[in-house]
Design a protein around this motif. Structure first.
Motif, PDB file in Angstrom:
ATOM      1  N   GLU A  46       7.466  52.310  26.169  1.00  0.00           N
ATOM      2  CA  GLU A  46       8.068  53.918  25.570  1.00  0.00           C
ATOM      3  C   GLU A  46       8.156  54.554  26.718  1.00  0.00           C
ATOM      4  OE1 GLU A  46       7.381  56.841  22.362  1.00  0.00           O
ATOM      5  OE2 GLU A  46       5.749  55.590  22.792  1.00  0.00           O
ATOM      6  N   SER A  73       2.399  49.001  24.929  1.00  0.00           N
ATOM      7  CA  SER A  73       3.026  49.894  24.107  1.00  0.00           C
ATOM      8  C   SER A  73       3.578  51.638  24.211  1.00  0.00           C
ATOM      9  CB  SER A  73       3.492  50.110  22.726  1.00  0.00           C
ATOM     10  OG  SER A  73       2.015  50.800  22.518  1.00  0.00           O
ATOM     11  N   TYR A  99       1.721  44.172  21.319  1.00  0.00           N
ATOM     12  CA  TYR A  99       3.316  45.419  21.981  1.00  0.00           C
ATOM     13  C   TYR A  99       2.763  46.147  21.062  1.00  0.00           C
ATOM     14  CZ  TYR A  99       5.944  42.079  25.383  1.00  0.00           C
ATOM     15  OH  TYR A  99       6.166  41.126  26.059  1.00  0.00           O
ATOM     16  N   GLY A 100       1.984  46.286  20.649  1.00  0.00           N
ATOM     17  CA  GLY A 100       1.112  47.734  19.864  1.00  0.00           C
ATOM     18  C   GLY A 100       0.209  47.395  19.762  1.00  0.00           C
ATOM     19  N   LYS A 121      12.099  49.536  24.376  1.00  0.00           N
ATOM     20  CA  LYS A 121      11.105  49.185  23.018  1.00  0.00           C
ATOM     21  C   LYS A 121      11.425  47.482  22.594  1.00  0.00           C
ATOM     22  CE  LYS A 121      12.100  50.559  17.868  1.00  0.00           C
ATOM     23  NZ  LYS A 121      10.251  50.927  17.648  1.00  0.00           N
ATOM     24  N   LYS A 122      10.218  47.015  22.566  1.00  0.00           N
ATOM     25  CA  LYS A 122      10.510  45.828  22.760  1.00  0.00           C
ATOM     26  C   LYS A 122      10.574  45.439  20.321  1.00  0.00           C
ATOM     27  CE  LYS A 122       9.660  42.181  24.850  1.00  0.00           C
ATOM     28  NZ  LYS A 122      10.440  42.480  25.932  1.00  0.00           N
ATOM     29  N   THR A 123      10.970  43.982  20.328  1.00  0.00           N
ATOM     30  CA  THR A 123      11.092  43.970  18.913  1.00  0.00           C
ATOM     31  C   THR A 123      10.602  42.638  18.571  1.00  0.00           C
ATOM     32  OG1 THR A 123      12.912  45.341  18.241  1.00  0.00           O
ATOM     33  CG2 THR A 123      13.042  43.671  16.766  1.00  0.00           C
TER      34      THR A 123
END
Length: 304
Positions: free
Chosen positions: A183, A179, A204-205, A188-190
């Motif tokens: 950034e 992440s 992604y986190g 930004k990945k959703t």
């Protein structure tokens, strides 16, 4: 794009592989997925260039089955990147050798840092179930680490070349939190998902405590299967495997024999000559077993 897909597959897999090799693969794939391109020389510096794949062949009446490089369940782009072999291909070669009436012994020629957990226990059990049909020898020339040892420990006998080593009995799970890097790159990945745990270990986190515990439980379960298989294959208790057998480290040839992880030290040529075969085209009659040699001496004394 294809490297991003491979990287996701690597993160989701459990590995019975030497840590340094896995890290090299992860670093390479991550940089490729980020768009960085390498020259042939740069690739060689990070990941060993894929050698031409060796195939099973007959040497005299011995089926010689190479176990080289990273082991996958099935061959894919992972094999194209770093070379290697699949459990699927090894099982096919092994079954063909066992069915061949002209093959009197099977020798696995092993030099592998290990690989994926997927398919490894099944291959190990298949080899173990075939014991007693014809001799099955695993010749370590010169590394049988992790998944490679898991598989070949099921042979009737393990021979290690004098400079070889076996072991690395352990399991790795991988999670990279990308992440911060994304950034920094302005991305930004959703993720849109359904199912409580569908994105629990997303790269992604950060990894939360529940996700870490779930990954650890899977790693522990694979380790338990690994230890149980080696105990069955080497006819020792699971406790002995856990408390000895290198405890995740590699063990050199002499110490491996002393520990019970292998049966003898010798070269591949010496192993083949025991079955009347040779890598150099000069076949010799099989060496007599200890029992038959003793019987010959008794007969000689009786007639003298």
């Amino acid at each position: 794009m294809r490297y991003a897909h491979i990287l996701m597959a690597v993160w989701e897999e459990r590995w019975a592989l030497q840590e340094a090799k896995l890290q090299a693969i992860l670093d390479f794939l991550a940089r490729q997925a980020a768009g960085e391109k390498f020259s042939v020389d740069e690739v060689a510096a990070r990941i060993p260039v894929k050698a031409e794949r060796e195939v099973a062949r007959k040497v005299g009446r011995v089926a010689l089955i190479p176990v080289r490089g990273v082991i996958a369940n099935r061959m894919s782009l992972m094999g194209d990147i770093s070379g290697g072999v699949s459990n699927e291909a090894l099982a096919s070669s092994f079954q063909a050798a066992m069915r061949d009436p002209d093959v009197k012994a099977v020798v696995f020629d092993v030099d592998s840092p290990g690989g994926m957990v997927s398919g490894t226990d099944e291959l190990s059990s298949m080899i173990h179930a075939a014991r007693g049909i014809k001799p099955i020898v695993a010749h370590v020339n010169a590394t049988a680490a992790s998944a490679a040892y898991w598989s070949i420990s099921s042979a009737d006998e393990i021979v290690v070349t004098p400079s070889g080593s076996v072991g690395s009995i352990g399991i790795l799970g991988v999670h990279d939190d990308v992440s911060a890097a994304m950034e920094k790159a302005g991305v930004k990945k959703t993720l849109i998902s359904a199912g409580k745990f569908k994105t629990a270990a997303s790269p992604y986190g950060p990894l939360d405590d529940d996700a870490r515990a779930r990954i650890q439980a899977k790693v522990d379960a694979s380790y338990d299967r690994f230890v149980a298989a080696v105990g069955r294959n080497r006819n020792v208790s699971a406790k002995r495997v856990r408390d000895g057998f290198g405890q995740g480290d590699m063990v050199d040839a002499e110490a491996a024999v002393a520990e019970g992880m292998a049966d003898r030290i010798g070269t591949l040529e010496e192993t083949l000559q025991r079955f009347g075969a040779s890598l150099y085209g000069v076949e010799k009659p099989p060496a007599p077993s200890g029992r038959s040699a003793l019987q010959q001496r008794k007969r000689a004394l009786a007639t003298s």
